[in-house]
Design a protein around this motif. Structure first.
Motif, short mmCIF file in Angstrom:
data_model
loop_
_atom_site.label_atom_id
_atom_site.label_comp_id
_atom_site.label_asym_id
_atom_site.label_seq_id
_atom_site.Cartn_x
_atom_site.Cartn_y
_atom_site.Cartn_z
N ILE A 1 24.28 71.74 5.25
CA ILE A 1 23.34 70.63 5.20
C ILE A 1 24.07 69.30 5.11
N LEU A 2 23.78 68.40 6.03
CA LEU A 2 24.36 67.06 6.02
C LEU A 2 23.35 66.11 5.39
N ILE A 3 23.76 65.46 4.30
CA ILE A 3 22.86 64.56 3.58
C ILE A 3 23.40 63.13 3.63
N ILE A 4 22.69 62.27 4.34
CA ILE A 4 23.07 60.86 4.44
C ILE A 4 22.38 60.13 3.29
N GLY A 5 23.18 59.46 2.47
CA GLY A 5 22.64 58.84 1.27
C GLY A 5 22.76 59.77 0.07
N ALA A 6 23.72 60.68 0.13
CA ALA A 6 23.87 61.71 -0.92
C ALA A 6 24.22 61.13 -2.28
N ASN A 7 24.78 59.93 -2.32
CA ASN A 7 25.16 59.33 -3.60
C ASN A 7 24.14 58.32 -4.12
N ALA B 1 19.88 63.64 -6.69
CA ALA B 1 18.98 64.69 -7.17
C ALA B 1 18.81 65.79 -6.12
N VAL B 2 18.68 65.39 -4.87
CA VAL B 2 18.51 66.37 -3.79
C VAL B 2 19.79 67.20 -3.63
N THR B 3 20.94 66.54 -3.67
CA THR B 3 22.21 67.25 -3.55
C THR B 3 22.39 68.26 -4.67
N ARG B 4 22.10 67.84 -5.90
CA ARG B 4 22.22 68.75 -7.05
C ARG B 4 21.34 69.98 -6.88
N SER B 5 20.16 69.79 -6.34
CA SER B 5 19.21 70.90 -6.23
C SER B 5 19.59 71.90 -5.14
N LEU B 6 20.46 71.48 -4.22
CA LEU B 6 20.80 72.33 -3.07
C LEU B 6 22.22 72.87 -3.08
N GLU B 7 23.13 72.22 -3.81
CA GLU B 7 24.55 72.53 -3.63
C GLU B 7 24.98 73.90 -4.13
N ILE C 1 19.77 68.24 8.79
CA ILE C 1 20.19 66.84 8.69
C ILE C 1 19.14 66.12 7.85
N VAL C 2 19.60 65.51 6.77
CA VAL C 2 18.71 64.85 5.82
C VAL C 2 19.13 63.39 5.72
N CYS C 3 18.18 62.48 5.86
CA CYS C 3 18.50 61.05 5.69
C CYS C 3 17.70 60.49 4.53
N ILE C 4 18.42 59.98 3.53
CA ILE C 4 17.80 59.31 2.38
C ILE C 4 18.45 57.94 2.29
N ALA C 5 18.40 57.21 3.39
CA ALA C 5 19.09 55.92 3.49
C ALA C 5 18.30 55.00 4.41
N GLY C 6 18.64 53.73 4.36
CA GLY C 6 18.02 52.75 5.24
C GLY C 6 17.57 51.52 4.48
N LYS D 1 10.61 66.97 -9.01
CA LYS D 1 9.50 67.07 -8.05
C LYS D 1 9.89 66.44 -6.72
N VAL D 2 10.63 65.34 -6.78
CA VAL D 2 11.11 64.70 -5.56
C VAL D 2 12.06 65.64 -4.81
#
Length: 200
Positions: free
Chosen positions: A3-9, A15-21, A59-64, A178-179
């Motif tokens: 899984i590629l997470i943009i905005g992982a930090n 939170a999303v990274t912690r839940s999946l890693e 591919i996950v984007c949490i940025a912008g 929940k997020v």
């Protein structure tokens, strides 16, 4: 799953990274940090990121970015900040990323509560979020090879409460677990073309 997470930090990204890693291989991407770097407002930068990441399953984007200010103060260029970054940045991640996504893979984009319930000083941000919602619903009809696409639209999140609560009077902050679960629903489930709204 890779899984590629943009905005992982970022606030939500962590939170999303912690839940999946624990059960997945995560490629953390940031503008200036992470395993890879990308400027999503630049198609060349997006292409380079994918060349370095290779094929992935999600591919996950949490940025912008988008400009927050009174409508009377917003110039045409101010509107283009959100259009070029959060809107077209995520559109281009899908447009370019299709060839780097394995069959039956997924895109998860990020919008927010402003698309449905704008608050003061968010004309530009609300417009961009609404545009992404329409893009997700339309793109889902045309993606091939079993690819899926969804958007996550969360209300004010718990870990950003101190920074943003004055902008969101009366909004009950959403717990981070929940997020993160909303993102997991998109990434690990079978939903396609959905706007996954996360409210407290």
């Amino acid at each position: 799953m890779k899984i590629l997470i943009i905005g992982a930090n970022g606030t939500i990204g962590k939170a999303v990274t912690r839940s999946l890693e624990a059960k997945n291989e995560i490629i953390k991407v940031g503008k200036t940090s992470g395993d890879l770097q990308v400027d999503i407002s630049d198609s060349t930068s997006i292409e380079k990121m994918f060349e370095n990441s290779g094929k992935v399953d999600a591919i996950v984007c949490i940025a912008g970015d988008a400009k927050w200010d009174k409508f009377d103060n917003l110039s045409e260029e101010d509107f283009y900040v959100g259009i070029k970054s959060k809107l077209m940045g995520q559109v281009n991640l899908v447009r370019i990323g299709r060839k780097y996504l394995n069959s039956n893979g997924s895109f998860t984009l990020t919008t927010g509560i402003l698309a449905d319930h704008p608050v003061d000083k968010t004309t530009s941000a609300a417009m961009v979020n609404g545009g992404i919602h329409s893009f997700v619903q339309a793109a889902a009809l045309e993606l091939e090879n079993g690819l899926r696409i969804n958007a996550i639209s969360a209300d004010l999140v718990e870990d950003a409460k101190d920074k943003y609560e004055d902008y969101f009077p009366g909004h009950t902050p959403v717990p981070m677990v929940k997020v993160a679960d909303g993102y997991k629903k998109s990434i690990l489930g079978k939903l396609n073309g959905e706007i996954i709204r996360i409210l407290a």
